[in-house]
Structures are given as C-alpha cells and as structure tokens.
Design a protein around this motif. Structure first.
Motif, mmCIF file in Angstrom:
data_model
loop_
_atom_site.group_PDB
_atom_site.id
_atom_site.type_symbol
_atom_site.label_atom_id
_atom_site.label_comp_id
_atom_site.label_asym_id
_atom_site.label_seq_id
_atom_site.Cartn_x
_atom_site.Cartn_y
_atom_site.Cartn_z
ATOM 1 N N GLY A 49 2.525 19.851 2.319
ATOM 2 C CA GLY A 49 1.076 19.827 2.524
ATOM 3 C C GLY A 49 0.443 18.504 2.145
ATOM 4 N N TYR A 50 0.734 18.010 0.937
ATOM 5 C CA TYR A 50 0.123 16.758 0.486
ATOM 6 C C TYR A 50 0.523 15.569 1.362
ATOM 7 C CZ TYR A 50 -0.874 12.639 -2.305
ATOM 8 O OH TYR A 50 -1.318 11.407 -2.720
ATOM 9 N N ASN A 55 -1.075 11.607 5.262
ATOM 10 C CA ASN A 55 -0.788 10.854 6.479
ATOM 11 C C ASN A 55 -1.968 10.900 7.448
ATOM 12 O OD1 ASN A 55 1.516 9.390 7.806
ATOM 13 N ND2 ASN A 55 1.061 10.856 9.420
ATOM 14 N N VAL A 56 -2.615 12.059 7.542
ATOM 15 C CA VAL A 56 -3.786 12.177 8.415
ATOM 16 C C VAL A 56 -4.911 11.281 7.908
ATOM 17 C CG1 VAL A 56 -5.570 13.751 9.263
ATOM 18 C CG2 VAL A 56 -3.188 14.494 9.189
ATOM 19 N N VAL A 57 -5.144 11.298 6.603
ATOM 20 C CA VAL A 57 -6.203 10.465 6.028
ATOM 21 C C VAL A 57 -5.892 8.982 6.235
ATOM 22 C CG1 VAL A 57 -7.356 9.812 3.878
ATOM 23 C CG2 VAL A 57 -6.875 12.216 4.353
ATOM 24 N N GLN A 61 -7.723 4.936 7.909
ATOM 25 C CA GLN A 61 -7.984 3.917 6.904
ATOM 26 C C GLN A 61 -7.371 2.578 7.300
ATOM 27 O OE1 GLN A 61 -6.193 5.973 3.524
ATOM 28 N NE2 GLN A 61 -8.213 6.174 2.579
ATOM 29 N N HIS A 62 -7.938 1.528 6.754
ATOM 30 C CA HIS A 62 -7.343 0.203 6.885
ATOM 31 C C HIS A 62 -6.399 0.034 5.697
ATOM 32 C CE1 HIS A 62 -6.820 -3.938 8.008
ATOM 33 N NE2 HIS A 62 -7.268 -4.366 6.836
ATOM 34 N N TYR A 63 -5.158 0.473 5.903
ATOM 35 C CA TYR A 63 -4.180 0.556 4.825
ATOM 36 C C TYR A 63 -3.196 -0.597 4.980
ATOM 37 C CZ TYR A 63 -1.944 3.302 1.138
ATOM 38 O OH TYR A 63 -1.470 3.757 -0.077
ATOM 39 N N THR A 64 -3.176 -1.508 4.014
ATOM 40 C CA THR A 64 -2.339 -2.706 4.059
ATOM 41 C C THR A 64 -1.490 -2.773 2.792
ATOM 42 O OG1 THR A 64 -4.027 -4.052 2.968
ATOM 43 C CG2 THR A 64 -4.118 -3.896 5.390
ATOM 44 N N PRO A 65 -0.522 -3.706 2.725
ATOM 45 C CA PRO A 65 0.241 -3.862 1.477
ATOM 46 C C PRO A 65 -0.635 -4.160 0.274
ATOM 47 C CG PRO A 65 1.333 -5.007 3.268
ATOM 48 C CD PRO A 65 0.030 -4.536 3.809
ATOM 49 N N GLY A 293 2.981 8.726 13.657
ATOM 50 C CA GLY A 293 3.599 9.848 12.960
ATOM 51 C C GLY A 293 2.844 11.146 13.177
ATOM 52 N N ASN A 294 1.514 11.087 13.201
ATOM 53 C CA ASN A 294 0.718 12.285 13.459
ATOM 54 C C ASN A 294 0.925 12.806 14.876
ATOM 55 O OD1 ASN A 294 -0.475 12.448 10.907
ATOM 56 N ND2 ASN A 294 -2.078 10.990 11.456
ATOM 57 N N VAL A 295 1.062 11.893 15.840
ATOM 58 C CA VAL A 295 1.339 12.319 17.216
ATOM 59 C C VAL A 295 2.685 13.039 17.276
ATOM 60 C CG1 VAL A 295 1.803 11.513 19.560
ATOM 61 C CG2 VAL A 295 -0.074 10.512 18.244
#
Length: 316
Positions: A49-50, A55-57, A61-65, A293-295
């Motif tokens: 679940g988590y 992953n959806v959230v 988001q603009h998620y970078t290193p 990944g969500n697709v």
C-alpha cells in the motif's frame, strides 16, 4: 436402625453461568478474526500500500536526486504525465510490451501444454526428463540472459557457429538488428517460461479421471476429439491460473531484457519495465519513471479485474 442422609448443599447458579452473553461471544469471535487477519493487513499496507501510494504521489512531483538531501519535491501537476505521453518512446515501449507479453504467453503455453500432454503418459526416464526440463526455470533470470547473450552473439555465438556447420546462413544479428532483437528476446523468454507452464498443466492433467478417456475411447472418439472435449474443458481453471500468473510475471520483466539488449538496439526492445528503469535510474527523472510505473500497474490491475469478472461469470 436409623438411616441418616447428608444432603450436599446446592451449587449457587448465577444467571451469568447459565446464559452466555451473546454480545460478548460476538466480540470475542470478531477479535479472534482480526487477530488472524491483522498481520496480513499490516504487511500489505507496509510493503504494498505505502509504495503504491508513494509512487502515485511521486508522479505528480518534481522529484530529483537533490530531493534525497533536501526532502523537497514540489508538486508540478500533470507535467510528468504530459511529458511521458508526448514522448514517442513511450508509445514504442507500450507496443513492445504488448507484443513481448502476447508472444511469450502464446509460446510458453502452447509448448508447455504439449510437453505436459507428452509427459502425462508413463514411459522410461520420464521423471528424469521432466526434472531436466525444469532447469531453465530454476536458473536466475540474469544468468539466463547473460548465457543467451553469448549464445546469440553474431560473431562468436554458438548458434551462428552451429548454423555455419549445417551450411545455413550464419552471422545472423540476433540481438543487434532492430528487426530481430525483439523476436530473439521473446524466444529466450519462452525458453525460460516453458517449465512453469508444463509443471502446472501437468499437475492439472493428473487430476482428470482416466475413466473419462476410457469411456470416450469406447465411444470411438479420436485422440484429438478427447483432447478437445475432455482435456481442455477439465483444464480450464488451471489454464486460467497459468495465463494470469504468466501475464503478471511477463508484463513487468526487466532483468532479462537488460541482460540481453539493455533495451536496444535503437530502442527496439524497450518495454514499459525498461523505460521505467531508464527514466528513474539512468536519466534520474524519478517523476517520469513513476508515471510509467503507474501505467504498468494500471495495465496489470485491468487484467486482474477482467480475470475476476470472468471467473465470477463462470461460477454463476
């Protein structure tokens, strides 16, 4: 002579002892049920679940290193989704995933069913041969990919050398030609998945009563007619399980393709699984990787819902 009898004092019976409280019993049964279910629920929430929600959230988001150090990942709306869907590589990866999954399932199932029917008859060394056929399934996927990469090498591969000795056209670019690479990867995956299909289908064949085949033989039914009218209908639940499990394991394959072609040549073997890896861990665009990944999760969920609805309709 006088007979004296001693009467034992009567036990004091309270209403609580005679009439059990139904509400208390229901509460105890409910607590017992939740006591058994709670560990599985906690496990599913923590490890399935988590990550799914995260992953959806992340896909919004603009998620970078840099986020790993600052903890800041600002929301950018649907920018990641529009970026992925506008990319021509996403369409190619989606098509390759469908072709790879359908081709692998078809080949694995047909050959696995043929071998299961073949080994369903007793003959000398049948058990030994069944055990040997299991070897491709027991070898780790990466090891299989590395071995087959050496076998299919255009210049030094065993397969091309063998074709040369037979006088057939050699030096075939199995993994370096964009027109051949996807077919080669499908064939390798079929080789890996045949044992799983054979074992499950063989177990289903063992459960079919022999009396049915004897009765069909007395009625003059041919082998093909018996297979079509007895074997396939009786195997339908097992076939469904094999296809569902095969789909779930094939649609997300990553390590085999990375070991064979790394998604090349010219993105000819790029699938949704490899595209997720490329976006997240090569280009370090974690938002785009989360979208792909969500697709992939959505495709698996749709297939699971269709499977459950088909089973429900069949049960009615």
């Amino acid at each position: 002579m006088t007979t004296s009898s001693i009467t034992a004092p009567a036990a004091v019976v309270t209403p609580r002892d005679t009439v059990p409280d139904p509400a208390r019993q229901r509460r105890r049964r409910t607590l017992a049920r939740w006591g058994f279910v709670a560990p599985a629920v906690v496990f599913m929430l923590l490890f399935f679940g988590y990550p799914l929600v995260r992953n959806v959230v992340m896909s919004f988001q603009h998620y970078t290193p840099k986020t790993f150090f600052t903890g800041r990942a600002p929301f950018n709306g649907t920018d990641n989704w529009s970026h992925v869907f506008r990319d021509a590589l996403f369409g190619k990866a989606l098509w390759h995933t469908l072709v790879f999954t359908a081709g692998s399932l078809l080949g694995q199932f047909c050959i696995g069913l043929a071998l299961a029917v073949f080994f369903n008859r007793r003959f000398p060394l049948g058990g030994v041969l069944r055990s040997l056929i299991l070897l491709p399934w027991l070898v780790p996927m990466v090891v299989s990919g590395v071995v087959w990469r050496r076998i299919l090498d255009q210049d030094t591969g065993v397969l091309n050398s063998f074709l040369d000795t037979l006088g057939l056209p050699g030096h075939t670019p199995w993994l370096t030609d964009p027109g051949m690479a996807l077919l080669s990867v499908i064939l390798v995956n079929i080789w890996i998945g045949i044992p799983f299909n054979m074992v499950i289908l063989y177990g289903g064949l063992q459960e079919i009563p022999r009396e049915l085949y004897e009765a069909a033989s007395l009625d003059g039914a041919s082998a093909w007619r018996s297979f079509r009218s007895i074997t396939l209908p009786m195997l339908r639940p097992v076939i469904t399980v094999v296809l569902v499990l095969g789909f779930m394991s094939t649609v997300k394959i990553l390590d085999l393709i990375l070991a064979l072609t790394d998604g090349g040549p010219a993105d000819a073997t790029q699938t949704l699984g490899t595209l997720t890896y490329q976006n997240s861990f090569v280009q370090l665009d974690f938002g785009a990787g989360a979208v792909v990944g969500n697709v992939l999760i959505l495709i698996s969920a749709v297939f699971a819902v269709l499977y459950l609805r088909a089973n429900r309709t069949e049960g009615k």
